[in-house]
Every structure is written in C-alpha cells, then in structure tokens.
Design a protein around this motif. Sequence first.
Motif, PDB file in Angstrom:
ATOM      1  N   HIS A 188       0.844  -1.188   0.000  1.00  0.00           N
ATOM      2  CA  HIS A 188       0.000   0.000   0.000  1.00  0.00           C
ATOM      3  C   HIS A 188       0.884   1.244   0.000  1.00  0.00           C
ATOM      4  O   HIS A 188       1.946   1.273   0.628  1.00  0.00           O
ATOM      5  CB  HIS A 188      -0.884   0.020   1.248  1.00  0.00           C
ATOM      6  CG  HIS A 188      -1.955  -1.024   1.248  1.00  0.00           C
ATOM      7  ND1 HIS A 188      -3.288  -0.715   1.111  1.00  0.00           N
ATOM      8  CD2 HIS A 188      -1.894  -2.376   1.375  1.00  0.00           C
ATOM      9  CE1 HIS A 188      -4.000  -1.823   1.152  1.00  0.00           C
ATOM     10  NE2 HIS A 188      -3.178  -2.852   1.327  1.00  0.00           N
ATOM     11  N   PHE A 189       0.398   2.301  -0.649  1.00  0.00           N
ATOM     12  CA  PHE A 189       1.159   3.548  -0.688  1.00  0.00           C
ATOM     13  C   PHE A 189       0.210   4.711  -0.953  1.00  0.00           C
ATOM     14  O   PHE A 189      -0.940   4.529  -1.365  1.00  0.00           O
ATOM     15  CB  PHE A 189       2.263   3.489  -1.754  1.00  0.00           C
ATOM     16  CG  PHE A 189       1.773   3.251  -3.161  1.00  0.00           C
ATOM     17  CD1 PHE A 189       1.560   4.307  -4.037  1.00  0.00           C
ATOM     18  CD2 PHE A 189       1.533   1.957  -3.620  1.00  0.00           C
ATOM     19  CE1 PHE A 189       1.118   4.090  -5.330  1.00  0.00           C
ATOM     20  CE2 PHE A 189       1.094   1.728  -4.913  1.00  0.00           C
ATOM     21  CZ  PHE A 189       0.878   2.793  -5.777  1.00  0.00           C
ATOM     22  N   ARG A 190       0.716   5.908  -0.704  1.00  0.00           N
ATOM     23  CA  ARG A 190      -0.038   7.135  -0.987  1.00  0.00           C
ATOM     24  C   ARG A 190       0.740   7.971  -1.998  1.00  0.00           C
ATOM     25  O   ARG A 190       1.954   7.817  -2.144  1.00  0.00           O
ATOM     26  CB  ARG A 190      -0.273   7.938   0.294  1.00  0.00           C
ATOM     27  CG  ARG A 190      -1.057   7.177   1.359  1.00  0.00           C
ATOM     28  CD  ARG A 190      -1.496   8.122   2.474  1.00  0.00           C
ATOM     29  NE  ARG A 190      -2.065   7.385   3.606  1.00  0.00           N
ATOM     30  CZ  ARG A 190      -3.304   6.910   3.644  1.00  0.00           C
ATOM     31  NH1 ARG A 190      -4.110   7.102   2.616  1.00  0.00           N
ATOM     32  NH2 ARG A 190      -3.742   6.259   4.715  1.00  0.00           N
ATOM     33  N   LEU A 191       0.033   8.882  -2.657  1.00  0.00           N
ATOM     34  CA  LEU A 191       0.645   9.838  -3.564  1.00  0.00           C
ATOM     35  C   LEU A 191       0.298  11.246  -3.113  1.00  0.00           C
ATOM     36  O   LEU A 191      -0.776  11.466  -2.531  1.00  0.00           O
ATOM     37  CB  LEU A 191       0.149   9.622  -5.000  1.00  0.00           C
ATOM     38  CG  LEU A 191       0.553   8.323  -5.691  1.00  0.00           C
ATOM     39  CD1 LEU A 191      -0.080   8.241  -7.074  1.00  0.00           C
ATOM     40  CD2 LEU A 191       2.066   8.199  -5.790  1.00  0.00           C
ATOM     41  N   PRO A 192       1.168  12.218  -3.376  1.00  0.00           N
ATOM     42  CA  PRO A 192       0.850  13.600  -2.997  1.00  0.00           C
ATOM     43  C   PRO A 192      -0.359  14.103  -3.778  1.00  0.00           C
ATOM     44  O   PRO A 192      -0.622  13.650  -4.897  1.00  0.00           O
ATOM     45  CB  PRO A 192       2.130  14.379  -3.354  1.00  0.00           C
ATOM     46  CG  PRO A 192       2.854  13.518  -4.331  1.00  0.00           C
ATOM     47  CD  PRO A 192       2.514  12.101  -3.987  1.00  0.00           C
ATOM     48  N   PRO A 193      -1.085  15.068  -3.235  1.00  0.00           N
ATOM     49  CA  PRO A 193      -2.331  15.510  -3.865  1.00  0.00           C
ATOM     50  C   PRO A 193      -2.169  16.087  -5.259  1.00  0.00           C
ATOM     51  O   PRO A 193      -3.097  16.044  -6.053  1.00  0.00           O
ATOM     52  CB  PRO A 193      -2.853  16.587  -2.899  1.00  0.00           C
ATOM     53  CG  PRO A 193      -2.214  16.272  -1.600  1.00  0.00           C
ATOM     54  CD  PRO A 193      -0.865  15.698  -1.932  1.00  0.00           C
ATOM     55  N   ASP A 194      -0.984  16.672  -5.593  1.00  0.00           N
ATOM     56  CA  ASP A 194      -0.840  17.323  -6.899  1.00  0.00           C
ATOM     57  C   ASP A 194      -0.518  16.336  -8.011  1.00  0.00           C
ATOM     58  O   ASP A 194      -0.412  16.731  -9.165  1.00  0.00           O
ATOM     59  CB  ASP A 194       0.254  18.401  -6.850  1.00  0.00           C
ATOM     60  CG  ASP A 194       1.609  17.853  -6.416  1.00  0.00           C
ATOM     61  OD1 ASP A 194       1.628  16.739  -5.868  1.00  0.00           O
ATOM     62  OD2 ASP A 194       2.622  18.542  -6.625  1.00  0.00           O
ATOM     63  N   VAL A 195      -0.339  15.047  -7.696  1.00  0.00           N
ATOM     64  CA  VAL A 195      -0.144  14.037  -8.729  1.00  0.00           C
ATOM     65  C   VAL A 195      -1.512  13.577  -9.218  1.00  0.00           C
ATOM     66  O   VAL A 195      -2.396  13.339  -8.408  1.00  0.00           O
ATOM     67  CB  VAL A 195       0.641  12.825  -8.180  1.00  0.00           C
ATOM     68  CG1 VAL A 195       0.732  11.712  -9.223  1.00  0.00           C
ATOM     69  CG2 VAL A 195       2.036  13.265  -7.769  1.00  0.00           C
ATOM     70  N   PRO A 196      -1.718  13.482 -10.571  1.00  0.00           N
ATOM     71  CA  PRO A 196      -3.010  12.980 -11.042  1.00  0.00           C
ATOM     72  C   PRO A 196      -3.356  11.660 -10.372  1.00  0.00           C
ATOM     73  O   PRO A 196      -2.578  10.720 -10.361  1.00  0.00           O
ATOM     74  CB  PRO A 196      -2.770  12.797 -12.546  1.00  0.00           C
ATOM     75  CG  PRO A 196      -1.705  13.790 -12.889  1.00  0.00           C
ATOM     76  CD  PRO A 196      -0.823  13.844 -11.673  1.00  0.00           C
TER      77      PRO A 196
END
Length: 303
Positions: free
Chosen positions: A91-99
């Motif tokens: 599992h992982f997250r991406l920063p909000p500004d990445v599509p």
Amino acid sequence: MTEGPEPVQPVAPTLMARLGPAVADYPPGSVFGPREAGSYEFVWLLHGSARWVCGDLTVPLAPSALLLVRPGMRDTFHWDTHRPTRHAYTHFRLPPDVPGGQAPDTDWPVVRDLSGRGDPMAALCQYLLTLGATRPPAWERHAEETLRLLLLTFVHGPGPETGPHPLPEPLVAMMAAVRAHWSDGVARPLALERLARAAGVSESTLCRICRRHIGVSPVEGLERLRLARAEPLLWLSNLSLRAIAVQCGFADAYHFSRRFRAVYKMAPSAFRGVPPESAPPSPIANGALAALQALVPPSQPGP
C-alpha cells in the motif's frame, strides 16, 4: 513527422510500511470485501487465482497479473475456491498534486501483464518483497524508489508495444529482418526491395507507411538508426572512425563522415569532443524512430 511522447509525470509514492510489501495466504473460497480502498495498493498473485470485482468491472487474477487498486474504489476479492491462494501486496499514498492523488485517475490502467518480454515489473515486484522481508537499513527509501519505478512503468507501459507510438505490422515485420541482419552487431544497410519483401507489402506501400509513421523513407530511417549507433562508439570507445564506419555499415570513414555531417551538421571527429549535453540532437529523437530502434540489438562500444 511523428511527435515525441508526452512528458512522464513525476510521482513520489509514500510507503505505508505497516501494509506491505508483504505476502498473505488465504484458504480456498475466501472472500475479502466489499471494502472502500483508502490508499493505492499493488496486488499480485504468487499462487492460485482470484477474481477482483469493482462495480461492473470483473478482473480475473493469475500470477502473471499486477493489479493497481486506487483510493475510493469499492471492491471485493474472491480467492480461488479449490486451493489456497498466496498473494503479495503493498500500500502507498501519492501527494495531492499528482493525477490520481486525491481522486482516481480513470486513464490509469487497472491491471498489467507481468510476463511481457523485457518487462521490468516482475523484477521490481520481487525486489519489493525482498525489501519487505529482510528490511535492511533505509529499506523504506529503497522501497519507495522501487515503487516509483514500478508505478511509472505500470502507468506508461514497459516498452514500445504499449507506448504512445504503436508500430503497424509491416514495420514490425521489416524490423525483424533488420534485427536478423544486424544480429552480429554490424548495422549494415538493406535495400528497399528486401525491406518491402520482409514487410510483406510493395515498395511504394512500405514507403508510404514509413513516411506516415516515422516521417522518412525506410532506407533513410535505417540510416538514421545506423548513424545514431555511432554516438556511443564516438564517446565511449577508442575505435577509429574507420572502425566505427564499418560497425555502422558504411563503406569507409569518408562515406560515414559525409553522411554523419549531413545529419548532425558536424563532423564525427568534432562530435567526439563535444559533451553529450552540448551535442546536436539525435536523428532518432522522435518517438517513432526510437520505437524502431527498440526492435534491434544495441551497438556495443569497443575498447
């Protein structure tokens, strides 16, 4: 002339270390869900099979498949009903500004095949599992970098077959003949008649296809590939111009230098002294010619 590919969007995944990379085992007939995914998750089977259901979408999963679950998806896993299933996940997250960082990007694929020729994703998945199992110093940083490469490859495709410049079948067939002709490492020219015969079309049809997809004739396209093969030989070897000419399929150093100057606007001897960042652009800088180049063996710098 075919335009180059769209720039690749940078991504910086943040690993959720309590949720993988790891392995889980399920007994036959197990079901997980429905649940609403709260993060991104890569899932790939190691043994057994499964069905992943998300709304109207049902995806069969086997050890050759890599699934990407995105935040907000409401999904259910139906594990193999006849035998135990082992799957790996992270599992992982991406920063909000990445599509896709706040809402799923519907253009992203849901599943990819891990068994493609030259596809690095299976090795990246295995390395993630190794990091999660052994946890060496700074393993999270290495895992996040591996995740970044895996995600970029997953989203944008591992090679020319899935990239933005799919090649028509006659060009693929033509390049198979070129690959065989260049298999000893010497990039010799091929006559238009032979290229058309390999492509299974007439010479005029092959020229029309090439001009539409790569912007030049087949013979000129191959010459650009041959000239581009000289770049590493000029920068990374002590080979003479005559030896480089022979390696790139030119009759002699004079003929090679004349054609090199016509394309690069610079003599190869001068090009040799120019740093790569200051050198003239490659004649195969457009994506279609790069896709052709990917279908032939690379040149090898000499001593």
